[in-house]
Design a protein around this motif. Structure first.
Motif, PDB file in Angstrom:
ATOM      1  N   LEU A   1       0.822  -1.206   0.000  1.00 52.61           N
ATOM      2  CA  LEU A   1       0.000   0.000   0.000  1.00 52.61           C
ATOM      3  C   LEU A   1       0.858   1.259   0.000  1.00 52.61           C
ATOM      4  CD1 LEU A   1      -2.673  -1.032   2.646  1.00 52.61           C
ATOM      5  CD2 LEU A   1      -2.883  -1.115   0.176  1.00 52.61           C
ATOM      6  N   THR A   2       0.384   2.267  -0.643  1.00 53.90           N
ATOM      7  CA  THR A   2       0.951   3.608  -0.785  1.00 53.90           C
ATOM      8  C   THR A   2       2.158   3.608  -1.712  1.00 53.90           C
ATOM      9  OG1 THR A   2       0.319   5.240   0.863  1.00 53.90           O
ATOM     10  CG2 THR A   2       2.609   4.859   0.670  1.00 53.90           C
ATOM     11  N   ALA A   3       2.313   4.713  -2.451  1.00 56.21           N
ATOM     12  CA  ALA A   3       3.343   4.775  -3.487  1.00 56.21           C
ATOM     13  C   ALA A   3       4.689   5.184  -2.921  1.00 56.21           C
ATOM     14  CB  ALA A   3       2.925   5.757  -4.586  1.00 56.21           C
ATOM     15  N   VAL A   4       5.702   4.401  -3.210  1.00 56.74           N
ATOM     16  CA  VAL A   4       7.085   4.691  -2.823  1.00 56.74           C
ATOM     17  C   VAL A   4       7.936   4.583  -4.081  1.00 56.74           C
ATOM     18  CG1 VAL A   4       9.063   3.977  -1.447  1.00 56.74           C
ATOM     19  CG2 VAL A   4       6.759   3.814  -0.486  1.00 56.74           C
ATOM     20  N   ALA A   5       8.675   5.628  -4.405  1.00 54.93           N
ATOM     21  CA  ALA A   5       9.542   5.632  -5.585  1.00 54.93           C
ATOM     22  C   ALA A   5      10.994   5.602  -5.147  1.00 54.93           C
ATOM     23  CB  ALA A   5       9.284   6.871  -6.451  1.00 54.93           C
ATOM     24  N   ASP A   6      11.817   4.891  -5.915  1.00 55.54           N
ATOM     25  CA  ASP A   6      13.248   4.867  -5.611  1.00 55.54           C
ATOM     26  C   ASP A   6      13.986   5.842  -6.518  1.00 55.54           C
ATOM     27  OD1 ASP A   6      13.427   3.640  -8.105  1.00 55.54           O
ATOM     28  OD2 ASP A   6      13.721   1.629  -7.278  1.00 55.54           O
ATOM     29  N   ALA A   7      15.297   5.859  -6.425  1.00 55.05           N
ATOM     30  CA  ALA A   7      16.093   6.825  -7.180  1.00 55.05           C
ATOM     31  C   ALA A   7      16.080   6.556  -8.679  1.00 55.05           C
ATOM     32  CB  ALA A   7      17.542   6.822  -6.673  1.00 55.05           C
ATOM     33  N   SER A   8      15.609   5.384  -9.095  1.00 56.68           N
ATOM     34  CA  SER A   8      15.539   5.028 -10.511  1.00 56.68           C
ATOM     35  C   SER A   8      14.152   5.276 -11.097  1.00 56.68           C
ATOM     36  CB  SER A   8      15.932   3.557 -10.701  1.00 56.68           C
ATOM     37  OG  SER A   8      17.243   3.309 -10.243  1.00 56.68           O
ATOM     38  N   TYR A   9      13.296   6.014 -10.379  1.00 59.06           N
ATOM     39  CA  TYR A   9      11.934   6.328 -10.810  1.00 59.06           C
ATOM     40  C   TYR A   9      11.078   5.076 -10.949  1.00 59.06           C
ATOM     41  CZ  TYR A   9      14.228  10.731 -11.914  1.00 59.06           C
ATOM     42  OH  TYR A   9      14.970  11.883 -11.837  1.00 59.06           O
ATOM     43  N   LYS A  10      11.361   4.060 -10.154  1.00 63.75           N
ATOM     44  CA  LYS A  10      10.551   2.851 -10.131  1.00 63.75           C
ATOM     45  C   LYS A  10       9.728   2.823  -8.845  1.00 63.75           C
ATOM     46  CE  LYS A  10      13.751   0.082 -12.900  1.00 63.75           C
ATOM     47  NZ  LYS A  10      14.588  -1.152 -12.946  1.00 63.75           N
ATOM     48  N   PHE A  11       8.634   2.075  -8.884  1.00 63.10           N
ATOM     49  CA  PHE A  11       7.734   1.992  -7.744  1.00 63.10           C
ATOM     50  C   PHE A  11       7.844   0.611  -7.102  1.00 63.10           C
ATOM     51  CE2 PHE A  11       5.861   5.160 -10.551  1.00 63.10           C
ATOM     52  CZ  PHE A  11       5.579   6.195  -9.674  1.00 63.10           C
ATOM     53  N   PRO A  12       8.713   0.445  -6.112  1.00 57.23           N
ATOM     54  CA  PRO A  12       8.787  -0.857  -5.435  1.00 57.23           C
ATOM     55  C   PRO A  12       7.549  -1.166  -4.614  1.00 57.23           C
ATOM     56  CG  PRO A  12      10.163   0.750  -4.317  1.00 57.23           C
ATOM     57  CD  PRO A  12       9.693   1.415  -5.573  1.00 57.23           C
ATOM     58  N   SER A  13       6.804  -0.126  -4.217  1.00 55.53           N
ATOM     59  CA  SER A  13       5.580  -0.323  -3.429  1.00 55.53           C
ATOM     60  C   SER A  13       4.554   0.707  -3.863  1.00 55.53           C
ATOM     61  CB  SER A  13       5.863  -0.168  -1.928  1.00 55.53           C
ATOM     62  OG  SER A  13       6.848  -1.071  -1.498  1.00 55.53           O
ATOM     63  N   VAL A  14       3.293   0.284  -4.007  1.00 57.74           N
ATOM     64  CA  VAL A  14       2.236   1.199  -4.418  1.00 57.74           C
ATOM     65  C   VAL A  14       0.993   0.977  -3.581  1.00 57.74           C
ATOM     66  CG1 VAL A  14       3.044   1.386  -6.804  1.00 57.74           C
ATOM     67  CG2 VAL A  14       1.394  -0.392  -6.199  1.00 57.74           C
ATOM     68  N   ASP A  15       0.179   2.013  -3.490  1.00 57.28           N
ATOM     69  CA  ASP A  15      -1.108   1.937  -2.788  1.00 57.28           C
ATOM     70  C   ASP A  15      -2.209   1.933  -3.825  1.00 57.28           C
ATOM     71  OD1 ASP A  15      -3.277   2.167  -1.108  1.00 57.28           O
ATOM     72  OD2 ASP A  15      -3.115   4.346  -0.984  1.00 57.28           O
ATOM     73  N   ILE A  16      -3.037   0.914  -3.804  1.00 56.25           N
ATOM     74  CA  ILE A  16      -4.147   0.814  -4.746  1.00 56.25           C
ATOM     75  C   ILE A  16      -5.442   0.732  -3.953  1.00 56.25           C
ATOM     76  CG2 ILE A  16      -5.133  -0.474  -6.669  1.00 56.25           C
ATOM     77  CD1 ILE A  16      -2.452   0.177  -7.510  1.00 56.25           C
ATOM     78  N   GLY A  17      -6.362   1.627  -4.207  1.00 56.91           N
ATOM     79  CA  GLY A  17      -7.692   1.495  -3.646  1.00 56.91           C
ATOM     80  C   GLY A  17      -7.980   2.312  -2.401  1.00 56.91           C
ATOM     81  N   ALA A  18      -7.071   3.187  -2.001  1.00 54.14           N
ATOM     82  CA  ALA A  18      -7.363   4.032  -0.835  1.00 54.14           C
ATOM     83  C   ALA A  18      -8.449   5.039  -1.191  1.00 54.14           C
ATOM     84  CB  ALA A  18      -6.096   4.757  -0.386  1.00 54.14           C
TER      85      ALA A  18
END
Length: 208
Positions: free
Chosen positions: A74-91
Motif C-alpha cells: 500500500l501507498t506509493a514509494v519511488a526509488d532513485a531510478s523512478y521505479k515503484f517498489p511499493s504502491v497503494d491501490i484502492g485508498a
C-alpha cells in the motif's frame, strides 16, 4: 512479452470459433494503457468487439502482473531510478497522504523492521555509515526512518538548506509520477471502468 504471457492468456480452440490471438489482446491492452481511449474506439482499430475488449483487458493486466510483479503493498514509494517498489491501490480519494500512509501495510512493516530496508552505508568520500530514510512532505509524521522538511516559516539558514535539499530529493517521486502518466496516458483521463479493473490497470502500469 507475447511468449511470456501466452501460457496465461491462450484459450483453447472450439468447434464454433477460434480464440483471439494473445498478440492481439496484448496490443489492444497496451494501446489502451498508452492512450486511455475508450473500448469503442479500439474496436475499429483492431476489429474486436468492445464487449470482448472489456473482458480481456483485465485478464491481460492480471497476466502482466503475474509475470512481471515485484512487491505490491500500500501507498506509493519511488526509488532513485523512478521505479515503484511499493504502491497503494484502492485508498479512499478523500484520505490524506499521512492517513493513507499510517493505515497501509508498508508502514507497519517499516515500523517492525520487516520492510527489507538496506543496512546503513557510508556516503561517498565518507566512512561513517548513514541509514536509509523515506522522504515525505509535511503531511507525514516524523519518524527515525522518515525525513520531512521543517514546517515553520522562521527557518534559520541551515534549516532552509536542509528543507531545500530534501525538496530536491522529493522531486524524484513527483518526476516518477509524471513519467508514469506521460508513458501511460490513460492516467490523464477519468477511467470509466469499475474499481477492481482500475486497480489492475494501475498495478499493471507501475513496474513498466
Amino acid at each position: 512479452m507475447v511468449d511470456k504471457l501466452t501460457p496465461h492468456l491462450q484459450k483453447q480452440s472450439t468447434y464454433f470459433r477460434e480464440p483471439l490471438h494473445v498478440g492481439l489482446k496484448l496490443a489492444v491492452t497496451l494501446r489502451f494503457l498508452a492512450t486511455g481511449n475508450s473500448y469503442q474506439s479500439q474496436q475499429y482499430s483492431f476489429r474486436a468487439e468492445a464487449s470482448t475488449i472489456c473482458k480481456f483487458i483485465p485478464e491481460v493486466c492480471k497476466a502482466v502482473i503475474a509475470v512481471y510483479k515485484t512487491n505490491i503493498v500500500l501507498t506509493a514509494v519511488a526509488d532513485a531510478s523512478y521505479k515503484f517498489p511499493s504502491v497503494d491501490i484502492g485508498a479512499e480519494g478523500g484520505a490524506s497522504d499521512g492517513g493513507t500512509w499510517s493505515n497501509c501495510s508498508l508502514h507497519d512493516t517499516v515500523e517492525d523492521n520487516r520492510a527489507g530496508v538496506p543496512q546503513p552505508e557510508p556516503l561517498p568520500n565518507d566512512g561513517q555509515p548513514v541509514p536509509y530514510h523515506f522522504v515525505g512532505d509535511d503531511a507525514f509524521a516524523l519518524r527515525t526512518w522518515m525525513m520531512k522538511p521543517f514546517s515553520h516559516r522562521s527557518q534559520i539558514l541551515r534549516e532552509r538548506i536542509y528543507s531545500y535539499r530534501l525538496s530536491r530529493a522529493r522531486r524524484v517521486m513527483e518526476n516518477a509520477f509524471e513519467i508514469l502518466c506521460q508513458r501511460f496516458r490513460c492516467f490523464f483521463t477519468t477511467m470509466q471502468q469499475n474499481p477492481d479493473t482500475i486497480n489492475l490497470i494501475t498495478m499493471c502500469n507501475r513496474g513498466k
